[in-house]
Design a protein around this motif. Sequence first.
Motif, PDB file in Angstrom:
ATOM      1  N   LYS A   1     -19.364 -40.300  34.312  1.00 36.49           N
ATOM      2  CA  LYS A   1     -18.933 -39.122  33.551  1.00 36.49           C
ATOM      3  C   LYS A   1     -19.619 -37.834  33.982  1.00 36.49           C
ATOM      4  O   LYS A   1     -18.990 -36.783  33.985  1.00 36.49           O
ATOM      5  CB  LYS A   1     -19.145 -39.348  32.051  1.00 36.49           C
ATOM      6  N   VAL A   2     -20.899 -37.892  34.297  1.00 40.16           N
ATOM      7  CA  VAL A   2     -21.595 -36.652  34.676  1.00 40.16           C
ATOM      8  C   VAL A   2     -21.215 -36.265  36.095  1.00 40.16           C
ATOM      9  O   VAL A   2     -20.877 -37.115  36.918  1.00 40.16           O
ATOM     10  CB  VAL A   2     -23.140 -36.753  34.548  1.00 40.16           C
ATOM     11  N   ARG A   3     -21.274 -34.966  36.333  1.00 43.15           N
ATOM     12  CA  ARG A   3     -21.056 -34.485  37.695  1.00 43.15           C
ATOM     13  C   ARG A   3     -22.193 -35.008  38.562  1.00 43.15           C
ATOM     14  O   ARG A   3     -23.267 -35.323  38.061  1.00 43.15           O
ATOM     15  CB  ARG A   3     -21.029 -32.954  37.697  1.00 43.15           C
ATOM     16  N   SER A   4     -21.984 -35.077  39.843  1.00 44.06           N
ATOM     17  CA  SER A   4     -23.005 -35.603  40.753  1.00 44.06           C
ATOM     18  C   SER A   4     -24.308 -34.816  40.581  1.00 44.06           C
ATOM     19  O   SER A   4     -24.389 -33.648  40.944  1.00 44.06           O
ATOM     20  CB  SER A   4     -22.512 -35.509  42.194  1.00 44.06           C
ATOM     21  N   PRO A   5     -25.329 -35.450  40.005  1.00 49.37           N
ATOM     22  CA  PRO A   5     -26.549 -34.701  39.688  1.00 49.37           C
ATOM     23  C   PRO A   5     -27.479 -34.523  40.887  1.00 49.37           C
ATOM     24  O   PRO A   5     -27.699 -35.445  41.661  1.00 49.37           O
ATOM     25  CB  PRO A   5     -27.230 -35.566  38.619  1.00 49.37           C
ATOM     26  N   GLU A   6     -27.992 -33.315  41.001  1.00 47.13           N
ATOM     27  CA  GLU A   6     -29.033 -33.067  42.001  1.00 47.13           C
ATOM     28  C   GLU A   6     -30.345 -33.665  41.497  1.00 47.13           C
ATOM     29  O   GLU A   6     -31.123 -34.229  42.242  1.00 47.13           O
ATOM     30  CB  GLU A   6     -29.183 -31.563  42.212  1.00 47.13           C
ATOM     31  N   ILE A   7     -30.540 -33.515  40.182  1.00 47.27           N
ATOM     32  CA  ILE A   7     -31.752 -34.059  39.562  1.00 47.27           C
ATOM     33  C   ILE A   7     -31.398 -34.574  38.169  1.00 47.27           C
ATOM     34  O   ILE A   7     -30.567 -34.000  37.477  1.00 47.27           O
ATOM     35  CB  ILE A   7     -32.883 -33.013  39.514  1.00 47.27           C
ATOM     36  N   ILE A   8     -32.015 -35.683  37.792  1.00 46.99           N
ATOM     37  CA  ILE A   8     -31.856 -36.253  36.458  1.00 46.99           C
ATOM     38  C   ILE A   8     -33.172 -36.030  35.738  1.00 46.99           C
ATOM     39  O   ILE A   8     -34.232 -36.395  36.248  1.00 46.99           O
ATOM     40  CB  ILE A   8     -31.531 -37.760  36.532  1.00 46.99           C
ATOM     41  N   LEU A   9     -33.101 -35.423  34.564  1.00 43.23           N
ATOM     42  CA  LEU A   9     -34.297 -35.138  33.770  1.00 43.23           C
ATOM     43  C   LEU A   9     -34.247 -35.984  32.511  1.00 43.23           C
ATOM     44  O   LEU A   9     -33.267 -35.971  31.781  1.00 43.23           O
ATOM     45  CB  LEU A   9     -34.346 -33.646  33.414  1.00 43.23           C
ATOM     46  N   ILE A  10     -35.316 -36.737  32.278  1.00 38.52           N
ATOM     47  CA  ILE A  10     -35.403 -37.567  31.073  1.00 38.52           C
ATOM     48  C   ILE A  10     -36.683 -37.229  30.329  1.00 38.52           C
ATOM     49  O   ILE A  10     -37.708 -36.927  30.931  1.00 38.52           O
ATOM     50  CB  ILE A  10     -35.350 -39.079  31.417  1.00 38.52           C
ATOM     51  N   GLN A  11     -36.581 -37.258  29.012  1.00 33.56           N
ATOM     52  CA  GLN A  11     -37.749 -37.038  28.162  1.00 33.56           C
ATOM     53  C   GLN A  11     -38.313 -38.392  27.755  1.00 33.56           C
ATOM     54  O   GLN A  11     -37.565 -39.306  27.442  1.00 33.56           O
ATOM     55  CB  GLN A  11     -37.342 -36.254  26.910  1.00 33.56           C
ATOM     56  N   ASN A  12     -39.626 -38.502  27.775  1.00 34.20           N
ATOM     57  CA  ASN A  12     -40.289 -39.730  27.333  1.00 34.20           C
ATOM     58  C   ASN A  12     -41.260 -39.399  26.209  1.00 34.20           C
ATOM     59  O   ASN A  12     -42.091 -38.519  26.394  1.00 34.20           O
ATOM     60  CB  ASN A  12     -41.059 -40.370  28.495  1.00 34.20           C
ATOM     61  N   PRO A  13     -41.227 -40.089  25.073  1.00 31.45           N
ATOM     62  CA  PRO A  13     -40.280 -41.092  24.660  1.00 31.45           C
ATOM     63  C   PRO A  13     -38.953 -40.462  24.210  1.00 31.45           C
ATOM     64  O   PRO A  13     -38.931 -39.270  23.958  1.00 31.45           O
ATOM     65  CB  PRO A  13     -40.987 -41.790  23.508  1.00 31.45           C
ATOM     66  N   PRO A  14     -37.937 -41.229  24.056  1.00 29.95           N
ATOM     67  CA  PRO A  14     -37.866 -42.669  24.270  1.00 29.95           C
ATOM     68  C   PRO A  14     -37.558 -42.987  25.720  1.00 29.95           C
ATOM     69  O   PRO A  14     -36.847 -42.242  26.378  1.00 29.95           O
ATOM     70  CB  PRO A  14     -36.710 -43.088  23.369  1.00 29.95           C
ATOM     71  N   SER A  15     -38.085 -44.081  26.203  1.00 28.74           N
ATOM     72  CA  SER A  15     -37.799 -44.463  27.582  1.00 28.74           C
ATOM     73  C   SER A  15     -37.046 -45.780  27.677  1.00 28.74           C
ATOM     74  O   SER A  15     -36.545 -46.127  28.732  1.00 28.74           O
ATOM     75  CB  SER A  15     -39.094 -44.551  28.383  1.00 28.74           C
ATOM     76  N   ILE A  16     -36.972 -46.514  26.581  1.00 26.68           N
ATOM     77  CA  ILE A  16     -36.277 -47.801  26.593  1.00 26.68           C
ATOM     78  C   ILE A  16     -34.897 -47.596  25.984  1.00 26.68           C
ATOM     79  O   ILE A  16     -34.816 -47.179  24.832  1.00 26.68           O
ATOM     80  CB  ILE A  16     -37.051 -48.866  25.797  1.00 26.68           C
ATOM     81  N   PRO A  17     -33.839 -47.844  26.670  1.00 32.64           N
ATOM     82  CA  PRO A  17     -33.674 -48.320  28.035  1.00 32.64           C
ATOM     83  C   PRO A  17     -33.409 -47.183  29.034  1.00 32.64           C
ATOM     84  O   PRO A  17     -33.152 -47.426  30.203  1.00 32.64           O
ATOM     85  CB  PRO A  17     -32.443 -49.214  27.941  1.00 32.64           C
ATOM     86  N   GLY A  18     -33.474 -45.934  28.556  1.00 26.76           N
ATOM     87  CA  GLY A  18     -33.048 -44.791  29.358  1.00 26.76           C
ATOM     88  C   GLY A  18     -33.702 -44.642  30.712  1.00 26.76           C
ATOM     89  O   GLY A  18     -33.046 -44.302  31.695  1.00 26.76           O
ATOM     90  N   LEU A  19     -34.992 -44.894  30.783  1.00 32.51           N
ATOM     91  CA  LEU A  19     -35.700 -44.698  32.047  1.00 32.51           C
ATOM     92  C   LEU A  19     -35.158 -45.622  33.140  1.00 32.51           C
ATOM     93  O   LEU A  19     -34.904 -45.188  34.265  1.00 32.51           O
ATOM     94  CB  LEU A  19     -37.204 -44.900  31.859  1.00 32.51           C
TER      95      LEU A  19
END
Length: 159
Positions: free
Chosen positions: A83-101
């Motif tokens: 669904k997302v456009r081709s990402p140059e970078i993926i940014l995730i916030q921790n927490p939560p990291s399960i299962p997202g990371l």
Amino acid sequence: SPRMQNHALSIVHNCPEMTVDLVGFKGTDLPQTIDKNPRIRVIYIPSGIQGWFKKLPKLFYLFYLFFRIFFDMLFLTWILLFKVRSPEIILIQNPPSIPGLFICILAKCLRCSRLAIDWHNFGYTIMKVNGSNKLFVKLAYWYEKIFPKFANHHFCVSS
């Protein structure tokens, strides 16, 4: 989260050539600065099934936990790979990291992207303080110790 909303606004403000796909659960209404911004596309992770599982008696908590993680993984994988456009970078916030990371690492590899982690806290420490099962705390500790090694960038924002 407000933290990720600020990151999205900062990216579109400071990088005029970039667009942002903001992925998350639906909560409160988004600020107009995000909702009306043509360079920010919001993609919600479906959460209807989670509401149904929360209605189950506490006896079924492990059942709920397993299925919540399973469905979160399924939906997040679909969103990040298709669904997302081709990402140059993926940014995730921790927490939560399960299962997202784990899913972000998978998407990073399959979509030839980079991965950045915004370290807000450690999830396992929050679980420990909240009195979670010691086995789950230990598993979360190892999860947060092993998987971040696959990220390209790490940062922590403080005041």
